[in-house]
Design a protein around this motif. Structure first.
Motif, mmCIF file in Angstrom:
data_model
loop_
_atom_site.group_PDB
_atom_site.id
_atom_site.type_symbol
_atom_site.label_atom_id
_atom_site.label_comp_id
_atom_site.label_asym_id
_atom_site.label_seq_id
_atom_site.Cartn_x
_atom_site.Cartn_y
_atom_site.Cartn_z
ATOM 1 N N THR A 76 -26.198 29.501 42.914
ATOM 2 C CA THR A 76 -26.754 28.685 43.980
ATOM 3 C C THR A 76 -26.283 27.196 43.736
ATOM 4 N N ASN A 77 -26.562 26.347 44.418
ATOM 5 C CA ASN A 77 -26.378 24.948 44.651
ATOM 6 C C ASN A 77 -27.574 24.325 43.688
ATOM 7 N N SER A 80 -30.366 22.562 45.409
ATOM 8 C CA SER A 80 -31.150 23.365 46.539
ATOM 9 C C SER A 80 -32.422 23.493 46.126
ATOM 10 N N SER A 130 -16.340 31.578 51.677
ATOM 11 C CA SER A 130 -17.724 31.721 50.951
ATOM 12 C C SER A 130 -17.549 30.102 50.154
ATOM 13 N N ALA A 134 -19.652 26.610 50.661
ATOM 14 C CA ALA A 134 -20.422 26.241 49.412
ATOM 15 C C ALA A 134 -20.153 24.909 49.206
ATOM 16 N N SER A 137 -21.749 22.598 52.030
ATOM 17 C CA SER A 137 -23.093 22.570 52.237
ATOM 18 C C SER A 137 -23.700 21.774 51.239
ATOM 19 N N ASP A 138 -24.698 20.797 51.680
ATOM 20 C CA ASP A 138 -25.784 20.513 50.513
ATOM 21 C C ASP A 138 -26.745 21.152 50.659
ATOM 22 N N GLN A 139 -26.981 22.360 49.982
ATOM 23 C CA GLN A 139 -27.918 23.351 50.286
ATOM 24 C C GLN A 139 -29.373 22.659 50.281
ATOM 25 N N SER A 140 -30.193 22.991 51.251
ATOM 26 C CA SER A 140 -31.611 22.646 51.458
ATOM 27 C C SER A 140 -31.708 21.266 51.889
ATOM 28 N N TRP A 175 -22.859 23.306 41.467
ATOM 29 C CA TRP A 175 -22.827 24.621 41.982
ATOM 30 C C TRP A 175 -22.622 25.158 40.756
#
Length: 215
Positions: A76-77, A80, A130, A134, A137-140, A175
């Motif tokens: 995951t990031n 996140s 993918s 990743a 995206s700045d996840q969340s 990440w």
């Protein structure tokens, strides 16, 4: 594995099905392989629960990307929601819900980061799209629109290229992987009239103990 165990069969789950070192791993790998063989959708999907600093739980479905004697791995990031939770409170649980087979496996324990070399090896095995996603995206984190997200993805693709011939996509510093190091692993097998089979392995200072639980 006990005499009489039938892969994918209707035998009742028994504590002596758990053998090996660690004691839960052999049966877990068998059940996972049987879920793959049965074509259960996303057999390596698991629901991961974390807890924030206020003690509030949060769950989400992620893909398990490795299971061995050390534990259960996902990536995951680190920025996140789950990444931030785990940095502050490094404990988690994960449930593999093989509902179509009336089976579940539940794992919980402390969490550690996967080392950088192992993370890099996994990163390089991922499809290029993918990896680009990743990076984009700045996840969340909030974003204004779907269009804004696509714009970010397009910019990353222009920077690194869409083809593997365009060279590597660098592993982002933020990440990587987390490994749940199980202290408890429970196997659940559905049965009629709610008389389900539950067998739990618990790690102690002296090794692993196994017990049948009431449903």
């Amino acid at each position: 594995m006990r005499v009489g165990y039938k892969p994918g069969g209707d035998d009742d789950l028994e504590p002596d099905w758990l053998t090996g070192d660690p004691i839960w791993l052999d049966l877990f790998e068998r059940w996972l392989a049987e879920a793959v063989e049965a074509r259960v959708p996303e057999p390596n999907a698991m629901v991961v629960a974390t807890v924030d600093t206020d003690g509030a739980p949060s769950t989400r479905t992620v893909l398990c990307k490795g299971v061995d004697a050390r534990g259960v791995v996902f990536y995951t990031n680190f920025g996140s929601d789950k990444g931030r939770d785990l940095e502050r409170r490094p404990v988690a649980s994960a449930t593999f819900p093989w509902i179509a087979m009336e089976r579940q496996v539940h794992v919980r324990g402390p969490v550690v980061r996967v080392d950088r070399d192992e993370t890099l090896a996994y990163w390089e095995s991922r499809p290029r799209g993918s990896r680009l996603g990743a990076v984009a995206s700045d996840q969340s984190r909030p974003i204004a629109s779907r269009e804004a997200l696509r714009d970010r993805a397009d910019e990353v693709e222009r920077r690194f290229g869409a083809s593997d011939d365009d060279g590597p996509v660098p592993l982002p510093d933020g990440w990587g992987g987390f490994r749940i190091r199980p202290t408890t692993v429970e196997f659940w097998q559905g049965r009629a009239n709610r008389l389900h089979n539950r067998v739990r392995a618990t790690r102690t200072d002296d090794g692993w103990t196994v017990a049948r639980l009431q449903p």
